[in-house]
Design an enzyme around this catalytic site. Structure first.
Site, PDB file in Angstrom:
ATOM      1  N   ILE B  14       0.959  -0.994  -0.065  1.00 18.36           N
ATOM      2  CA  ILE B  14      -0.127   0.183  -0.077  1.00 18.36           C
ATOM      3  C   ILE B  14       0.982   1.341   0.341  1.00 18.36           C
ATOM      4  CG2 ILE B  14      -1.670   0.899   1.110  1.00 18.36           C
ATOM      5  CD1 ILE B  14      -3.156  -1.097   1.925  1.00 18.36           C
ATOM      6  N   HIS B  15       1.098   1.882  -0.756  1.00 13.17           N
ATOM      7  CA  HIS B  15       1.902   3.130  -1.484  1.00 13.17           C
ATOM      8  C   HIS B  15       0.568   3.910  -0.989  1.00 13.17           C
ATOM      9  CE1 HIS B  15       1.594   2.337  -6.494  1.00 13.17           C
ATOM     10  NE2 HIS B  15       1.941   1.575  -5.387  1.00 13.17           N
ATOM     11  N   ALA B  16       1.310   5.363  -1.795  1.00 17.69           N
ATOM     12  CA  ALA B  16       0.456   6.316  -1.923  1.00 17.69           C
ATOM     13  C   ALA B  16      -0.502   6.198  -2.884  1.00 17.69           C
ATOM     14  CB  ALA B  16       1.264   7.861  -2.919  1.00 17.69           C
TER      15      ALA B  16
END
Lengths: 327, 89
Positions: B14-16
């Site tokens: 889960i990145h930006a």
């Protein structure tokens, strides 16, 4: 409870007066050993063969005393004494004094995979620093959804639902010269059960603000290092919420309402948000008022006392004049 | 209250961008929506705090929804995790 391995300890980013100045001498295979407490132990008694109440779960510090004791023993006695000590599951040994490269402790440490570290600091300095560093690490903590700003030297925690304007308030406070500690994700931790501290929950996201319409902003790059702080004691909690017409808000401010985090009470204000109310300025004033209270001046209480005194005066005067009228 | 177990299926974690999609999805509903990793429970309406989770590939998470449209919200969030955060445009 957090766990900390010896390897983690070496990797902790401690600066200036917390720098432990550690390096590994022997027993690298044991670097995954866990340190379970923030206390340290001087193993002098254990070395001399007394193992009652031996605090084997603590970091063992070998200072000048311990090394001198080992030095006056014959090599066999020395090895025997250390073998007995290293039978316990100790996390690591830290040498704080000059030692010989061929000393038995290195040999035995290597053999039992117990990490032997050395530090450039002397025993008392090192003990002070490591207790602080580990105390911070093992402090009870909690991650909450809030924004933490230092306003006029007071650590103000802004809370409220998403979209109420915490980040926007923070942004305006920063442009007014205040400092940001963390936005959205604040890690609270308690120091010695009395001081509530707050810091960014994550190294990567810290000092970034997310403002709807603008996206992610880097406060450090936009406003400079003067606009940020790493951690701060929380001295005031402000809860922003939609103005509810039927709700009674504090009109006087003489009551001391507090909110408890990690067992520590902090002054608490509920601030209704409504058009025409400039929240950043209200936050500034709340922080200044909190400072006044800390200095011993409580405006609401003083106001009330003056009022009572005046009423009392007025009553006696009225009585006096009324009596005179009767004559 | 509805609780669903999900796993992060996209490689990058889960990145930006996934965090933004989670927030966008959460904002479509009235219910309170939380994500839980181990014993850390956070509000799914804040990008920053979602990123703080540090949810990597194959991290198990819990979706917790509470409110009038909790079922629909939980369904939408589960679908989002199952879609590996790929945009269907």
């Amino acid at each position: 409870m957090n766990t900390l391995t010896v390897l983690d300890l070496l990797g902790l980013n401690c600066k200036s007066n917390k720098d432990l100045k550690l390096s590994v001498v022997a027993g690298r295979k044991g670097l995954a050993r866990e340190i379970g407490t923030s206390y340290v132990n001087r193993p002098g008694l254990a070395l001399s063969g007394f193992f009652d109440q031996f605090a084997h779960d603590r970091i063992q510090i070998f200072g000048r005393g311990e090394l001198a004791y080992l030095k006056q023993l014959s090599r066999e006695q020395c090895i025997d004494s250390l073998e007995k000590l290293f039978r316990y599951p100790i996390p690591c040994c830290i040498i704080t004094s000059e030692y010989d490269d061929d000393s038995a402790i290195i040999e035995i440490g290597e053999k039992h995979n117990i990490p032997i570290l050395k530090t450039e600091l002397n025993s008392s300095d090192f003990a002070l620093r490591i207790i602080t560093v580990l105390g911070d690490y093992f402090a009870p903590s909690e991650i909450i959804h809030a924004t933490l700003i230092e306003v006029f030297g007071i650590g103000v925690l802004l809370q409220g639902d998403s979209g109420i304007g915490k980040s926007e308030t923070a942004l305006e406070l920063i442009t007014r010269g205040h400092r940001m500690i963390a936005d959205d994700a604040v890690k609270l931790y308690a120091l010695s059960g009395e001081i509530l501290m707050g810091t960014g929950a994550n190294e990567v996201t810290r000092h970034h603000l997310e403002v709807r319409g603008l996206g992610i902003l880097n406060v450090n790059h936009l406003f400079g290092v003067g606009a940020i702080r790493e951690k701060k004691q929380i001295q005031l909690i402000i809860h922003l919420e939609e103005w509810a017409p039927q709700k009674n808000y504090d009109r006087f401010g003489a009551q001391d309402i507090t909110k408890t985090y990690l067992g520590i009470d902090t002054p608490f204000i509920e601030l209704p948000v409504k058009s025409g109310r400039n929240i950043p300025i209200l936050v500034e004033i709340a922080a200044m008022n909190e400072r006044l209270k800390k200095l011993g001046y409580n405006a609401a209480r003083e106001f009330n006392e003056n009022m009572l005194e005046w009423l009392e005066n007025k009553r006696t005067r009225d009585l006096y004049f009324k009596n005179e009228d009767q004559f | 209250m509805v609780v669903r177990n999900v796993v992060v299926l996209n490689r990058a974690g889960i990145h930006a961008r996934p965090a933004t999609m989670i927030v966008d999805t959460a904002n479509r509903f009235k219910s309170k929506i939380f994500l839980k990793k181990d014993d850390l429970q956070i509000n799914a309406r804040s990008i920053m705090i979602i990123l703080t989770l540090g949810a990597t590939y194959k991290t198990p998470l819990q979706i917790i929804t509470e409110g009038e449209d909790e079922e629909a919200a939980a369904d939408a969030m589960t679908a989002l995790f199952d879609s590996k955060f790929e945009t269907h445009e």
